[in-house]
Write a protein that holds these residues in place. Structure first.
Motif, PDB file in Angstrom:
ATOM      1  N   ALA A  51       1.856   4.148  -9.953  1.00 18.73           N
ATOM      2  CA  ALA A  51       2.899   4.587  -9.039  1.00 18.73           C
ATOM      3  C   ALA A  51       2.956   6.107  -8.999  1.00 18.73           C
ATOM      4  CB  ALA A  51       4.251   4.036  -9.477  1.00 18.73           C
ATOM      5  N   THR A  52       3.242   6.639  -7.828  1.00 15.24           N
ATOM      6  CA  THR A  52       3.476   8.068  -7.661  1.00 15.24           C
ATOM      7  C   THR A  52       4.725   8.241  -6.807  1.00 15.24           C
ATOM      8  OG1 THR A  52       2.053   8.148  -5.704  1.00 15.24           O
ATOM      9  CG2 THR A  52       1.022   8.646  -7.830  1.00 15.24           C
ATOM     10  N   GLY A  53       5.204   9.475  -6.708  1.00 16.67           N
ATOM     11  CA  GLY A  53       6.356   9.740  -5.862  1.00 16.67           C
ATOM     12  C   GLY A  53       7.667   9.641  -6.607  1.00 16.67           C
ATOM     13  N   ARG A  54       8.765   9.673  -5.870  1.00 17.31           N
ATOM     14  CA  ARG A  54      10.106   9.792  -6.440  1.00 17.31           C
ATOM     15  C   ARG A  54      10.470   8.633  -7.352  1.00 17.31           C
ATOM     16  NH1 ARG A  54      14.553  12.429  -7.297  1.00 17.31           N
ATOM     17  NH2 ARG A  54      16.591  11.821  -6.497  1.00 17.31           N
ATOM     18  N   GLN A  55       9.965   7.444  -7.104  1.00 13.22           N
ATOM     19  CA  GLN A  55      10.327   6.277  -7.915  1.00 13.22           C
ATOM     20  C   GLN A  55       9.307   5.953  -9.003  1.00 13.22           C
ATOM     21  OE1 GLN A  55      12.082   2.856  -5.809  1.00 13.22           O
ATOM     22  NE2 GLN A  55      11.835   4.015  -3.910  1.00 13.22           N
ATOM     23  N   PHE A  59       9.954   1.659 -12.406  1.00 13.07           N
ATOM     24  CA  PHE A  59       9.405   0.302 -12.386  1.00 13.07           C
ATOM     25  C   PHE A  59       9.388  -0.280 -13.790  1.00 13.07           C
ATOM     26  CE2 PHE A  59       7.627   2.384  -8.670  1.00 13.07           C
ATOM     27  CZ  PHE A  59       7.851   1.437  -7.680  1.00 13.07           C
ATOM     28  N   GLY A  60       9.588  -1.597 -13.856  1.00 11.98           N
ATOM     29  CA  GLY A  60       9.445  -2.283 -15.127  1.00 11.98           C
ATOM     30  C   GLY A  60       7.976  -2.422 -15.500  1.00 11.98           C
ATOM     31  N   LEU A  61       7.719  -2.717 -16.760  1.00 13.90           N
ATOM     32  CA  LEU A  61       6.349  -2.947 -17.212  1.00 13.90           C
ATOM     33  C   LEU A  61       5.670  -3.983 -16.325  1.00 13.90           C
ATOM     34  CD1 LEU A  61       7.042  -3.083 -21.041  1.00 13.90           C
ATOM     35  CD2 LEU A  61       5.784  -1.267 -19.848  1.00 13.90           C
TER      36      LEU A  61
END
Length: 501
Positions: A51-55, A59-61
């Protein structure tokens, strides 16, 4: 925000890989199995999210079960939503204060990420919305409380809270100024660091003790905490033994602290001085210290005897036990917590299962160059790259997603003397006033995307990776001097490697 699958990697020149890897993995303890992830792209093992970006930190595992994902979502809701003062119709979320610095966990850890100090030459006032990222621990010299690790300041306790509910005085404000600290690299390039200087103002309950000791602490990112807790204690102790046996200036020590959940002494892993040992202990302590929310473990409100208005303020737990009205904070009881055990457990589960994002461009030639320089400067001695996790040792997380993972946090979880320039002069359990725990580096390159800044170190004084290195001293003085001797090309490669983590 962007999600993507792990991309296939092109074949690297074997010489470049060998040069970087041989140096870096000099400080990685041997594994019985060959490492299927030699570049450490999957920072959290099979739980890594791409994942990249603001979030990117939210995220969960990736290997949670469906039932665990549901619990993750429930915990997330209580992590992010504001608590309100009692009495309120929202009985599941009342009990804020009487003193506090934040109304929610996410108020400090925005997007599950890292806080930043307010703009320099500013004042931390009673508005918690723009002051929550930086808090101030307080204590005085003397025999510490064995369960707290410090002797609290007699009027203001162990933390200054700049906000309060109606009818209660905020404890005070903080004025921040900076002093320039100039320097120069060996190639003649000049730099200027900014040293913050703090002063308490508008104290609500009179002056503090003249010998008060103050430690500023910035809110860190909360990714990968369950994985860090699952690192076997034997590995942390082995880090200390290996450093002692090497005989050099780097001599890390574990902090040993009292864990309120385990009801015993454990090795500290979390906090800037490793002053908490488990995710559960850290979470319950933050609920009480930062929001004034009591639990069955931390059931006493943080009001001191001098704070009469705080002691008389309504406690949010009594009504849910069938009492008429609310009891005052001074009469709080263990069986009347403001957050119940199930809700607290869900928040603990959420913070324990937040996934570290995968590395970016780990095979970039400049990143590999920086990786080799990182090892040459002995940065990897304290920022140990890799571990294999053991079984989760805490009751709130029984997930098989945690155990047996090759993870890449880049920390030894030990205390190190970082020299007088970074010293706060405040002991914490066995940590001295010059010692700080090695922070994990995973996710460091995502701070700008997630939180819009690159402020580093315990009080956010460093603007970016290079400034953070230049503040190092004490045991890390040799590493700093190595970096001071690098040319611009090598400095940029070193920074790019760290920001890839």
């Amino acid at each position: 925000m962007k999600l993507h699958p792990a991309a296939s990697r092109f074949t690297l020149a074997m010489g470049a890989v060998a040069a970087a890897s041989a140096l870096l993995f000099l400080h990685v303890r041997a594994s019985a199995e060959p490492d299927p992830d030699p570049l450490g792209e999957r920072t959290g093992g099979r739980g890594t999210v791409f994942a990249t970006g603001r979030q990117a930190f939210s995220f969960g595992l990736a290997n949670l079960t469906d039932a665990e994902q549901t619990r993750f979502v429930i915990g997330n809701s209580f992590f992010k939503r504001n608590w309100v003062e009692a009495p309120a119709s929202t009985t599941a979320r009342d009990g804020l204060g009487p003193h506090f610095i934040a109304r929610s966990c996410a108020g400090c850890h925005v997007m599950d990420g890292r806080g930043a100090p307010p703009e320099w030459k500013n004042t931390l006032g009673p508005d918690p919305e723009n002051t929550v990222a930086l808090l101030f621990r307080l204590s005085v010299p003397g025999t510490p409380d064995p369960h707290a690790g410090v002797k609290p300041e007699p009027v203001y306790g162990d933390q200054l809270n700049n906000a309060a509910i109606q009818g209660v005085q905020p404890e005070g404000q903080v004025e921040i100024r900076v002093q320039p600290v100039p320097g120069r690299f060996a190639d003649g390039t000049r730099y200027t660091l900014q040293k913050p200087v703090y002063r308490f103002t508008k104290l609500g309950y009179g002056p503090m003790a003249p010998d008060v000791m103050v430690s500023p602490r910035i809110a860190p990112q909360v990714i990968g905490l369950g994985l860090l807790e699952a690192i076997p204690e034997s590995e942390i102790l082995a880090n200390a033994r290996d450093q002692a046996a090497a005989g050099g200036p780097i001599q890390g020590q574990p902090n040993r602290i009292w864990d309120a959940f385990a009801q015993k002494e454990v090795i500290g892993r979390f906090g800037w001085k490793a002053n908490t040992g488990t995710v559960a202990h850290q979470s319950a302590g933050a609920f009480l210290g930062d929001m004034g929310i009591t639990s069955s473990v931390n059931w006493r409100e943080t009001c001191t005897p001098a704070q009469k208005d705080c002691l008389a303020a309504p406690h949010g737990g009594g009504r849910r036990k069938g009492r008429d009205g609310l009891v005052p904070a001074a009469m709080a009881r263990a069986d009347q917590p403001e957050i119940d055990d199930k809700t607290l457990g869900d928040v603990i589960f959420y913070t324990a299962t937040l996934a570290p994002p995968a590395r970016r461009q780990p095979d970039d030639p400049q990143v590999l160059r920086g990786q080799a320089l990182f090892a040459q400067a002995q940065c990897a001695t304290c920022h140990r790259p890799s571990y294999v996790t053991g079984a989760p040792p805490f009751p709130h997380l029984t997930s098989a997603s945690i155990a047996g993972q090759r993870i890449w946090p880049y920390t030894d979880l030990l205390l190190h003397d970082m020299g007088p320039d970074l010293a706060d002069g405040r002991p914490d359990f066995q940590a001295s006033g010059q010692q700080w725990k090695t922070p994990p580096l995973w996710g460091i390159g995502m701070f700008k995307a997630v939180n819009g800044h690159t402020r580093l170190l315990h009080d956010g004084r460093a603007n970016g990776v290079l400034e953070a290195i230049l503040w190092h001293g004490g045991e890390a003085q040799g590493a700093k001097e190595t970096v001071l001797g690098m040319n611009q090309r090598d400095r940029e490669a070193l920074v790019k490697f760290v920001e890839s983590l």
